[in-house]
Design an enzyme around this catalytic site. Sequence first.
Site, mmCIF file in Angstrom:
data_model
loop_
_atom_site.group_PDB
_atom_site.id
_atom_site.type_symbol
_atom_site.label_atom_id
_atom_site.label_comp_id
_atom_site.label_asym_id
_atom_site.label_seq_id
_atom_site.Cartn_x
_atom_site.Cartn_y
_atom_site.Cartn_z
ATOM 1 N N LYS A 13 0.836 -1.219 0.000
ATOM 2 C CA LYS A 13 0.000 0.000 0.000
ATOM 3 C C LYS A 13 0.866 1.263 0.000
ATOM 4 O O LYS A 13 0.643 2.185 -0.771
ATOM 5 C CB LYS A 13 -0.900 0.042 1.252
ATOM 6 C CG LYS A 13 -1.872 -1.104 1.358
ATOM 7 C CD LYS A 13 -2.791 -0.951 2.561
ATOM 8 C CE LYS A 13 -2.099 -0.981 3.905
ATOM 9 N NZ LYS A 13 -1.415 -2.248 4.201
ATOM 10 N N ARG A 88 -10.511 0.709 8.033
ATOM 11 C CA ARG A 88 -10.194 -0.696 8.329
ATOM 12 C C ARG A 88 -11.319 -1.398 9.062
ATOM 13 O O ARG A 88 -11.192 -2.591 9.360
ATOM 14 C CB ARG A 88 -8.947 -0.783 9.204
ATOM 15 C CG ARG A 88 -7.708 -0.423 8.443
ATOM 16 C CD ARG A 88 -6.463 -0.761 9.221
ATOM 17 N NE ARG A 88 -5.425 0.118 8.767
ATOM 18 C CZ ARG A 88 -4.164 -0.241 8.578
ATOM 19 N NH1 ARG A 88 -3.777 -1.451 8.843
ATOM 20 N NH2 ARG A 88 -3.286 0.625 8.145
ATOM 21 N N ARG A 127 11.843 -5.622 5.227
ATOM 22 C CA ARG A 127 11.583 -4.189 5.071
ATOM 23 C C ARG A 127 12.428 -3.353 6.020
ATOM 24 O O ARG A 127 12.668 -3.709 7.165
ATOM 25 C CB ARG A 127 10.099 -3.893 5.355
ATOM 26 C CG ARG A 127 9.821 -2.392 5.368
ATOM 27 C CD ARG A 127 8.360 -2.068 5.305
ATOM 28 N NE ARG A 127 7.622 -2.490 6.481
ATOM 29 C CZ ARG A 127 6.326 -2.298 6.633
ATOM 30 N NH1 ARG A 127 5.627 -1.706 5.671
ATOM 31 N NH2 ARG A 127 5.713 -2.700 7.726
ATOM 32 N N ARG A 160 10.687 -1.439 11.512
ATOM 33 C CA ARG A 160 9.515 -1.032 12.269
ATOM 34 C C ARG A 160 9.288 -1.974 13.438
ATOM 35 O O ARG A 160 9.472 -3.177 13.319
ATOM 36 C CB ARG A 160 8.288 -1.014 11.354
ATOM 37 C CG ARG A 160 7.931 0.383 10.912
ATOM 38 C CD ARG A 160 6.867 0.445 9.874
ATOM 39 N NE ARG A 160 5.633 -0.254 10.212
ATOM 40 C CZ ARG A 160 4.550 -0.260 9.441
ATOM 41 N NH1 ARG A 160 4.581 0.411 8.290
ATOM 42 N NH2 ARG A 160 3.474 -0.916 9.782
ATOM 43 N N ARG A 171 -0.909 -9.179 12.958
ATOM 44 C CA ARG A 171 -1.479 -8.118 12.102
ATOM 45 C C ARG A 171 -2.244 -8.716 10.929
ATOM 46 O O ARG A 171 -3.300 -8.224 10.545
ATOM 47 C CB ARG A 171 -0.353 -7.210 11.575
ATOM 48 C CG ARG A 171 0.159 -6.235 12.632
ATOM 49 C CD ARG A 171 1.531 -5.688 12.267
ATOM 50 N NE ARG A 171 1.559 -4.951 11.022
ATOM 51 C CZ ARG A 171 2.663 -4.752 10.289
ATOM 52 N NH1 ARG A 171 3.830 -5.221 10.716
ATOM 53 N NH2 ARG A 171 2.611 -4.074 9.172
HETATM 54 P P1 AP5 Z 1 4.815 -1.548 1.930
HETATM 55 O O1 AP5 Z 1 4.482 -0.719 0.734
HETATM 56 O O2 AP5 Z 1 5.539 -0.918 3.059
HETATM 57 O O3 AP5 Z 1 3.492 -2.331 2.437
HETATM 58 P P2 AP5 Z 1 2.216 -1.800 3.200
HETATM 59 O O4 AP5 Z 1 1.017 -2.457 2.589
HETATM 60 O O5 AP5 Z 1 2.211 -0.314 3.286
HETATM 61 O O6 AP5 Z 1 2.476 -2.474 4.620
HETATM 62 P P3 AP5 Z 1 2.306 -1.874 6.089
HETATM 63 O O7 AP5 Z 1 3.056 -2.795 6.991
HETATM 64 O O8 AP5 Z 1 2.656 -0.419 6.136
HETATM 65 O O9 AP5 Z 1 0.762 -2.042 6.287
HETATM 66 P P4 AP5 Z 1 -0.018 -2.038 7.604
HETATM 67 O O10 AP5 Z 1 -1.400 -1.865 7.108
HETATM 68 O O11 AP5 Z 1 0.194 -3.210 8.487
HETATM 69 O O12 AP5 Z 1 0.628 -0.838 8.447
HETATM 70 P P5 AP5 Z 1 0.231 0.685 8.641
HETATM 71 O O13 AP5 Z 1 1.463 1.453 8.755
HETATM 72 O O14 AP5 Z 1 -0.795 1.099 7.671
HETATM 73 O O15 AP5 Z 1 5.641 -2.821 1.397
HETATM 74 C C1 AP5 Z 1 6.144 -3.782 2.313
HETATM 75 C C2 AP5 Z 1 7.546 -4.238 1.886
HETATM 76 O O16 AP5 Z 1 7.445 -4.929 0.650
HETATM 77 C C3 AP5 Z 1 8.524 -3.087 1.639
HETATM 78 O O17 AP5 Z 1 9.774 -3.535 2.070
HETATM 79 C C4 AP5 Z 1 8.499 -2.880 0.120
HETATM 80 O O18 AP5 Z 1 9.749 -2.389 -0.356
HETATM 81 C C5 AP5 Z 1 8.255 -4.300 -0.344
HETATM 82 N N1 AP5 Z 1 7.447 -4.383 -1.590
HETATM 83 C C6 AP5 Z 1 6.364 -3.668 -1.897
HETATM 84 N N2 AP5 Z 1 5.860 -4.041 -3.103
HETATM 85 C C7 AP5 Z 1 6.656 -5.054 -3.528
HETATM 86 C C8 AP5 Z 1 6.653 -5.864 -4.707
HETATM 87 N N3 AP5 Z 1 5.729 -5.715 -5.667
HETATM 88 N N4 AP5 Z 1 7.608 -6.792 -4.832
HETATM 89 C C9 AP5 Z 1 8.529 -6.950 -3.859
HETATM 90 N N5 AP5 Z 1 8.598 -6.211 -2.724
HETATM 91 C C10 AP5 Z 1 7.657 -5.263 -2.564
HETATM 92 O O19 AP5 Z 1 -0.468 0.614 10.087
HETATM 93 C C11 AP5 Z 1 0.323 0.311 11.219
HETATM 94 C C12 AP5 Z 1 -0.551 0.190 12.453
HETATM 95 O O20 AP5 Z 1 -1.212 1.450 12.698
HETATM 96 C C13 AP5 Z 1 -1.692 -0.825 12.379
HETATM 97 O O21 AP5 Z 1 -1.241 -2.129 12.684
HETATM 98 C C14 AP5 Z 1 -2.639 -0.263 13.444
HETATM 99 O O22 AP5 Z 1 -2.162 -0.546 14.737
HETATM 100 C C15 AP5 Z 1 -2.529 1.231 13.219
HETATM 101 N N6 AP5 Z 1 -3.508 1.742 12.226
HETATM 102 C C16 AP5 Z 1 -3.234 2.311 11.020
HETATM 103 N N7 AP5 Z 1 -4.371 2.637 10.390
HETATM 104 C C17 AP5 Z 1 -5.382 2.269 11.220
HETATM 105 C C18 AP5 Z 1 -6.801 2.337 11.115
HETATM 106 N N8 AP5 Z 1 -7.401 2.854 10.021
HETATM 107 N N9 AP5 Z 1 -7.527 1.844 12.142
HETATM 108 C C19 AP5 Z 1 -6.949 1.340 13.260
HETATM 109 N N10 AP5 Z 1 -5.619 1.249 13.425
HETATM 110 C C20 AP5 Z 1 -4.841 1.715 12.399
HETATM 111 MG MG MG Z 2 2.381 1.100 4.833
#
Ligand code: AP5
Ligand code: MG
Length: 215
Positions: A13, A88, A127, A160, A171
């Site tokens: 994402k 979410r 990552r 992270r 997660r």
């Molecule tokens: P990356 O692009 O970083 O993936 P991502 O989908 O953004 O993963 P996140 O871990 O950020 O998602 P998340 O939803 O768990 O965390 P968030 O920060 O939103 O890619 C991942 C890796 O893969 C990278 O190393 C990248 O280089 C690699 N990659 C990407 N594409 C690739 C490809 N095609 N091929 C190979 N490699 C690739 O949320 C964190 C926390 O915040 C949550 O757990 C929760 O506690 C809280 N939170 C956030 N939003 C909410 C909400 N709306 N409600 C409640 N709690 C929330």
């Molecule tokens: Mg992310």
Amino acid sequence: MRLLMAGSPGSGKGTHSRRLSDCLGIPHISTGDLLREQVSLGTELGLNAKTFMDRGDYVPDDVMVNMIKGRLSEPDAEKGFIIDGFPRTVTQADALDKMLADLGQSIDAVIVLDVPVEEMVRRLSGRRTCPTCQRSYHMDDEPPADDERCNDDGTPLERRSDDEPETVRHRLKVYADRTAGVIEHYDTDSVVKRINGEATIDEVHRRIDEALGMA
Ligand code: AP5
Ligand code: MG
């Protein structure tokens, strides 16, 4: 354009929202990044949120809804946005509907990145993230030019705190239990674009462009 970027942890994402934001000139609004910013500032909101985030649980809906409401009212979001990681829960989706209706706006597309679980675990275990600009790297697939520093601002990259294997598994379970069904909320509007996200970053980017009619 007003877009939602959805998909499990590690589906890409952040990576693709960032690219689209550069291409379209609209802000990338990541709720995870906004929360991590509060954590690093040491605010009360950040300290409370950290206890949920470190366990891999969701931060309460009222906190998240207020956060997005505030961010969408900023001037740069008027001409469009990419929201990454919200809504979410069904409560968040209902709140976003109301917010957008009040602003006279609607969502143009919900991009859902589909990636097999083993691949998401692999991606998150390799990552590294820039704590300054939040850009993600992968030490095998998308390494930084200079060993362990961010290409954009030179900050040493970090792992992270929620990328430990046990937390990642939790997660993924929380996403399956609480968020996978939220996509159905948008299915009736025919705005959902499901993208096979298991390919190189460039190829997935091309697939997204095609789905949005930008190719
Ligand atoms: P990356 O692009 O970083 O993936 P991502 O989908 O953004 O993963 P996140 O871990 O950020 O998602 P998340 O939803 O768990 O965390 P968030 O920060 O939103 O890619 C991942 C890796 O893969 C990278 O190393 C990248 O280089 C690699 N990659 C990407 N594409 C690739 C490809 N095609 N091929 C190979 N490699 C690739 O949320 C964190 C926390 O915040 C949550 O757990 C929760 O506690 C809280 N939170 C956030 N939003 C909410 C909400 N709306 N409600 C409640 N709690 C929330
Ligand atoms: Mg992310």
